[in-house]
Enzyme design. Structure first.
Site, PDB file in Angstrom:
ATOM      1  N   ASP A  71       0.830  -1.211   0.000  1.00  0.00           N
ATOM      2  CA  ASP A  71       0.000   0.000   0.000  1.00  0.00           C
ATOM      3  C   ASP A  71       0.865   1.261   0.000  1.00  0.00           C
ATOM      4  O   ASP A  71       1.993   1.257   0.491  1.00  0.00           O
ATOM      5  CB  ASP A  71      -0.920  -0.025   1.231  1.00  0.00           C
ATOM      6  CG  ASP A  71      -2.090   0.940   1.092  1.00  0.00           C
ATOM      7  OD1 ASP A  71      -2.346   1.411  -0.038  1.00  0.00           O
ATOM      8  OD2 ASP A  71      -2.737   1.216   2.108  1.00  0.00           O
TER       9      ASP A  71
ATOM     10  N   ASN B  29     -10.978  -2.545  -5.468  1.00  0.00           N
ATOM     11  CA  ASN B  29     -10.185  -1.594  -6.267  1.00  0.00           C
ATOM     12  C   ASN B  29     -10.855  -1.220  -7.597  1.00  0.00           C
ATOM     13  O   ASN B  29     -10.462  -0.255  -8.247  1.00  0.00           O
ATOM     14  CB  ASN B  29      -8.767  -2.111  -6.516  1.00  0.00           C
ATOM     15  CG  ASN B  29      -7.878  -2.056  -5.291  1.00  0.00           C
ATOM     16  OD1 ASN B  29      -7.011  -2.906  -5.086  1.00  0.00           O
ATOM     17  ND2 ASN B  29      -8.069  -1.049  -4.433  1.00  0.00           N
TER      18      ASN B  29
HETATM   19  C1  IPE Z   1      -5.445  -2.754  -0.293  1.00  0.00           C
HETATM   20  O1  IPE Z   1      -5.091  -1.425  -0.429  1.00  0.00           O
HETATM   21  C2  IPE Z   1      -5.470  -3.433  -1.636  1.00  0.00           C
HETATM   22  C3  IPE Z   1      -4.177  -3.672  -2.245  1.00  0.00           C
HETATM   23  C4  IPE Z   1      -3.022  -3.412  -1.704  1.00  0.00           C
HETATM   24  C5  IPE Z   1      -4.235  -4.273  -3.560  1.00  0.00           C
HETATM   25  P1  IPE Z   1      -6.186  -0.284  -0.602  1.00  0.00           P
HETATM   26  O2  IPE Z   1      -5.438   0.998  -0.702  1.00  0.00           O
HETATM   27  O3  IPE Z   1      -7.104  -0.617  -1.715  1.00  0.00           O
HETATM   28  O4  IPE Z   1      -6.998  -0.386   0.765  1.00  0.00           O
HETATM   29  P2  IPE Z   1      -7.809   0.713   1.559  1.00  0.00           P
HETATM   30  O5  IPE Z   1      -8.787   1.324   0.584  1.00  0.00           O
HETATM   31  O6  IPE Z   1      -6.811   1.714   2.067  1.00  0.00           O
HETATM   32  O7  IPE Z   1      -8.461  -0.031   2.673  1.00  0.00           O
HETATM   33  C1  IPE Z   2      -1.512   0.304  -3.408  1.00  0.00           C
HETATM   34  O1  IPE Z   2      -1.341   1.670  -3.444  1.00  0.00           O
HETATM   35  C2  IPE Z   2      -1.743  -0.280  -4.780  1.00  0.00           C
HETATM   36  C3  IPE Z   2      -3.102  -0.791  -5.003  1.00  0.00           C
HETATM   37  C4  IPE Z   2      -4.068  -0.770  -4.137  1.00  0.00           C
HETATM   38  C5  IPE Z   2      -3.379  -1.374  -6.294  1.00  0.00           C
HETATM   39  P1  IPE Z   2      -2.553   2.688  -3.418  1.00  0.00           P
HETATM   40  O2  IPE Z   2      -2.921   3.016  -4.821  1.00  0.00           O
HETATM   41  O3  IPE Z   2      -3.652   2.176  -2.589  1.00  0.00           O
HETATM   42  O4  IPE Z   2      -1.860   3.946  -2.736  1.00  0.00           O
HETATM   43  P2  IPE Z   2      -2.511   4.956  -1.696  1.00  0.00           P
HETATM   44  O5  IPE Z   2      -3.099   4.158  -0.598  1.00  0.00           O
HETATM   45  O6  IPE Z   2      -3.520   5.746  -2.449  1.00  0.00           O
HETATM   46  O7  IPE Z   2      -1.348   5.785  -1.248  1.00  0.00           O
HETATM   47 MG    MG Z   3      -4.096   2.384  -0.616  1.00  0.00          MG
END
Ligand code: IPE
Ligand code: IPE
Ligand code: MG
Length: 240
Positions: free
Chosen positions: A20, A68
């Site tokens: 993340d 997502n």
């Molecule tokens: C979790 O991260 C999903 C992945 C790392 C693929 P998200 O960024 O989607 O989760 P939330 O929305 O912060 O809970």
């Molecule tokens: C994790 O990074 C990747 C996926 C969930 C696919 P994020 O895209 O969730 O990054 P933040 O949480 O917005 O920083």
């Molecule tokens: Mg995230």
């Protein structure tokens, strides 16, 4: 921290990572979100290499959740484009390293091209033995448990399974990837203290390590540090 400071006699068998913070990393660098995902691919390579070097049996990576899809079409498309690029760049090397790739998630909803790529990864590496790289794509922990329940019910209905056969082992056998040990160590980057629907069944007794490092900055030393933290914990599994 280097891998020399890790006790190789007490390694986690299975490490799961919620990767993340790509978006925040991009923002911090004044870049579009997609650039964060691109940078994150380099961290995937570092994590795979580090686990392979240390001798971890399985590494599970959360790449795309069932939630997502709520992101913009543009970002979702970019994520799947990057997945294809990652496979094109890395699969040969993964295969050479004798790593078996498994994919965990709902196949419905994925494009033909993505499904073809994923099936190719699984088939090419099916007999590899050094490590399992388990990638969660279109994955949700609740969806996985619901799908397992459905598969079990179908077997009961067909008379192949008795109600009395349904126990924890039976449920575990019907999860997307059945033959992995449960994660011992769950790492989440970017400081968020939640599971976000990841491996709900399997992480029951995982040790959780959250680091504030954003995923694109995550390197081998961070993985080594997380393993050292894991090794400093006392696991009790409900016993005393
Ligand atoms: C979790 O991260 C999903 C992945 C790392 C693929 P998200 O960024 O989607 O989760 P939330 O929305 O912060 O809970
Ligand atoms: C994790 O990074 C990747 C996926 C969930 C696919 P994020 O895209 O969730 O990054 P933040 O949480 O917005 O920083
Ligand atoms: Mg995230």
């Amino acid at each position: 921290m280097t891998s020399n400071e890790i006790d190789t006699g007490r390694l986690p068998r299975h490490i799961a990572i919620i990767m993340d913070g790509n978006g925040r990393w991009a923002k911090r660098h004044g870049l579009p979100r997609v650039a964060g995902h691109e940078a994150g691919a380099r961290s995937v390579r570092a994590a795979v290499e580090a686990c392979r070097e240390i001798g971890i049996e399985a590494l599970s990576l959360y790449a795309f959740s069932t939630e997502n899809w709520r992101r913009s079409k543009r970002e979702v498309e970019a994520l799947f484009r990057l997945l294809g690029k990652y496979i094109a760049l890395e699969l040969d090397n993964i295969h050479k390293e004798d790593i078996r790739v498994t994919i965990m998630g709902r196949r419905e909803g994925l494009s033909k091209r993505v499904l073809g790529d994923l099936t190719h990864c699984e088939e090419l590496t099916a007999r590899n033995k050094s490590m399992v790289l388990n990638v969660a794509i279109n994955y949700g922990g609740r969806a996985e448990i619901a799908d397992a329940a459905k598969a079990i019910a179908a077997e009961v209905q067909a008379g192949r399974l008795a109600l009395s056969d349904i126990d924890e082992a039976c449920v575990a056998k019907h999860l997307y990837v059945a033959d992995l040990p449960d994660p011992d160590l769950l790492i989440r980057t970017s400081g968020e203290l939640r599971l976000s629907n990841f491996m709900l069944w399997q992480v029951s007794y995982a040790e959780i390590v959250v680091t504030r490092v954003l995923w694109p900055d995550f390197r081998k030393r961070h993985l080594h540090r997380a393993i050292a933290e894991f090794q400093s914990r006392r696991r009790r599994f409900g016993g005393r």
